[in-house]
Design an enzyme around this catalytic site. Structure first.
Site, PDB file in Angstrom:
ATOM      1  CE  LYS A 115      -4.430  -1.442   1.771  1.00  0.00           C
ATOM      2  NZ  LYS A 115      -5.530  -1.169   2.687  1.00  0.00           N
ATOM      3  CE  LYS A 198      -5.827  -7.945  -1.787  1.00  0.00           C
ATOM      4  NZ  LYS A 198      -5.712  -7.650  -0.415  1.00  0.00           N
ATOM      5  CE  LYS A 201     -13.436  -3.321   0.372  1.00  0.00           C
ATOM      6  NZ  LYS A 201     -13.157  -3.121   1.786  1.00  0.00           N
TER       7      LYS A 201
HETATM    8  P1  TYM Z   1     -10.871  -5.595   3.724  1.00  0.00           P
HETATM    9  O1  TYM Z   1     -11.867  -4.496   3.949  1.00  0.00           O
HETATM   10  O2  TYM Z   1      -9.781  -5.361   2.756  1.00  0.00           O
HETATM   11  O3  TYM Z   1     -11.616  -6.909   3.280  1.00  0.00           O
HETATM   12  C1  TYM Z   1     -12.713  -7.458   4.017  1.00  0.00           C
HETATM   13  C2  TYM Z   1     -12.637  -8.970   4.008  1.00  0.00           C
HETATM   14  O4  TYM Z   1     -12.650  -9.435   2.665  1.00  0.00           O
HETATM   15  C3  TYM Z   1     -11.532 -10.298   2.443  1.00  0.00           C
HETATM   16  N1  TYM Z   1     -11.058 -10.139   1.071  1.00  0.00           N
HETATM   17  C4  TYM Z   1     -10.910 -11.146   0.204  1.00  0.00           C
HETATM   18  N2  TYM Z   1     -11.144 -12.468   0.318  1.00  0.00           N
HETATM   19  C5  TYM Z   1     -10.918 -13.229  -0.766  1.00  0.00           C
HETATM   20  N3  TYM Z   1     -10.469 -12.733  -1.949  1.00  0.00           N
HETATM   21  C6  TYM Z   1     -10.218 -11.423  -2.117  1.00  0.00           C
HETATM   22  N4  TYM Z   1      -9.811 -10.950  -3.277  1.00  0.00           N
HETATM   23  C7  TYM Z   1     -10.442 -10.564  -1.005  1.00  0.00           C
HETATM   24  N5  TYM Z   1     -10.311  -9.227  -0.809  1.00  0.00           N
HETATM   25  C8  TYM Z   1     -10.685  -8.985   0.463  1.00  0.00           C
HETATM   26  C9  TYM Z   1     -10.482  -9.853   3.449  1.00  0.00           C
HETATM   27  O5  TYM Z   1      -9.557 -10.860   3.727  1.00  0.00           O
HETATM   28  C10 TYM Z   1     -11.340  -9.500   4.640  1.00  0.00           C
HETATM   29  O6  TYM Z   1     -11.631 -10.647   5.407  1.00  0.00           O
HETATM   30  N6  TYM Z   1      -7.801  -5.302   7.659  1.00  0.00           N
HETATM   31  C11 TYM Z   1      -9.064  -5.842   7.210  1.00  0.00           C
HETATM   32  C12 TYM Z   1     -10.256  -5.370   8.018  1.00  0.00           C
HETATM   33  C13 TYM Z   1     -10.113  -5.549   9.494  1.00  0.00           C
HETATM   34  C14 TYM Z   1     -10.248  -6.773  10.198  1.00  0.00           C
HETATM   35  C15 TYM Z   1     -10.052  -6.424  11.561  1.00  0.00           C
HETATM   36  C16 TYM Z   1     -10.512  -8.078   9.819  1.00  0.00           C
HETATM   37  C17 TYM Z   1      -9.842  -4.581  10.394  1.00  0.00           C
HETATM   38  N7  TYM Z   1      -9.808  -5.107  11.657  1.00  0.00           N
HETATM   39  C18 TYM Z   1     -10.094  -7.420  12.576  1.00  0.00           C
HETATM   40  C19 TYM Z   1     -10.571  -9.054  10.819  1.00  0.00           C
HETATM   41  C20 TYM Z   1     -10.354  -8.699  12.180  1.00  0.00           C
HETATM   42  C21 TYM Z   1      -9.296  -5.398   5.765  1.00  0.00           C
HETATM   43  O7  TYM Z   1      -8.715  -4.447   5.298  1.00  0.00           O
HETATM   44  O8  TYM Z   1     -10.262  -6.067   5.110  1.00  0.00           O
END
Ligand code: TYM
Length: 336
Positions: A115, A198, A201
């Site tokens: 990032k 991957k 967003k």
């Molecule tokens: P975020 O917002 O990027 O994504 C949310 C969830 O979606 C999953 N994900 C994917 N799974 C499969 N294939 C993909 N291409 C893909 N893109 C995203 C992510 O693994 C996630 O589960 N840091 C985290 C949010 C967060 C969090 C937490 C998660 C903040 N605090 C505590 C668990 C526990 C994030 O940026 O997710």
């Protein structure tokens, strides 16, 4: 909620559009897990601002992500749906964790490297400390299970390092160990334009992802244009080796139907991609269009979504209070 069930915490950032990766890697699994867990599902707005966000857009996206959770089937009566900034304990515990985690640990985080890119000096301090806040999210509730996509694994390993160091430094086992739940054949959904990247967003090309709000025409077009190779689908799993785009589409199909890769290939192997893509499109439209419709309905009633978040935050604050008290007492803070 029944106190004896294992506790789950997971979160989604309110940045950009929710996509099929978020759905298959996370949300869909949450819906299944809610039946035998006590769950907290969080819209992590404080994580979102680690990179610049337009305030009005952050506000809109926060309500939309909460709506998406409910539209996917999360029971917000039974479980807790809330936004992170509404529970100050996340920031409080994250500060303590900033003082527990080591700079060397954060330097190893691949997501920060990705990032921040080449201009690391210009990245926010928040982006660097992001995994500490994530550890605080989970441990503020002593949650032990965290269903996420594959990309979050490293962050959760760091959370366990922090929990362990805290417990060791203070000689008390305050925090439990966390078990990441990385489930199903779509724990890492790849871009439709490049099977080695991957689905994300932040990808500049909207053609690379299927958004939860895409209509049937948009889904059909994106699947039709999805990159493939000239060979037909193989009949056996080994035939997917070295064919990341084919593997990705089969994985999506497998996840949506709860089938194994092998079973999908037994059914569709040997057919040209055009036929498989048509079947995949039907499946995607059937799975996603009810969710999109329900999201639209909820987004049209922001008062109802705010009420869900308000109630969720109250319940989350009540669960966090005793843990925060225990942590502050352990650290030696005077609680007046
Ligand atoms: P975020 O917002 O990027 O994504 C949310 C969830 O979606 C999953 N994900 C994917 N799974 C499969 N294939 C993909 N291409 C893909 N893109 C995203 C992510 O693994 C996630 O589960 N840091 C985290 C949010 C967060 C969090 C937490 C998660 C903040 N605090 C505590 C668990 C526990 C994030 O940026 O997710």
């Amino acid at each position: 909620m029944t106190a004896s069930l294992p506790r789950i915490f997971s979160g989604v950032q309110p940045t950009g559009n929710l996509h099929l990766g978020n759905y298959l890697g996370a949300l869909r699994n949450w819906v299944k897990l809610q039946h035998d867990h006590e769950c907290l599902f969080c819209v992590v707005d404080m994580h979102a601002i680690t990179v610049r966000q337009e305030p009005a857009e952050l506000h809109r996206a926060t309500l939309e992500v909460a709506a998406a959770m409910v539209a996917c089937g999360i029971d917000a009566e039974k479980h807790i749906v809330f936004n992170q900034s509404a529970v100050p304990g996340h920031a409080q515990l994250a500060w303590i964790f900033n003082c527990v985690a080591r700079i060397g640990w954060l330097n190893r985080m691949t997501q920060f490297k990705e990032k921040a890119g080449k201009d690391r000096e210009n990245a926010s301090v928040g982006l660097y400390a992001y995994p500490n806040l994530m550890a605080a999210d989970v441990l503020l509730y002593k949650a032990t299970r965290v269903p996420v996509g594959e990309d979050q694994k490293q962050h959760l390993e760091l959370a366990n390092d922090i929990a362990q160091k805290f417990n060791h430094d203070f000689g008390r086992s305050v925090f439990p160990m966390i078990e990441p739940l990385i489930l199903g054949p779509a724990a890492r959904v790849m871009s439709l334009r490049d099977g080695t990247k991957k689905m994300s967003k932040s990808d500049a090309s909207d053609q690379s992802r299927i958004n939860l709000t895409d209509d049937a025409d948009a889904i059909a077009l994106k699947v039709r244009r999805a990159k493939t190779d000239p060979e037909p689908l193989p009949s056996e799993e080994a035939g997917l080796d070295g064919r990341p785009e084919a593997r990705n589409l089969v994985g999506i199909y497998a996840a949506l139907t709860d089938m194994h890769h092998a079973a999908v290939l037994a059914e569709h192997g040997g057919k040209p991609f055009s036929a498989f893509k048509a079947a995949l499109t039907d499946l995607l439209v059937a799975s996603l269009s009810p969710i999109a419709a329900e999201m639209r309905r909820l987004v049209g009633d922001p008062g109802a979504v705010e009420a869900i978040l308000r109630r969720g935050a109250e319940r989350a604050r009540a669960l966090a209070a005793p843990v925060l008290a225990e942590v502050e007492e352990t650290v030696g803070f005077v609680r007046v």
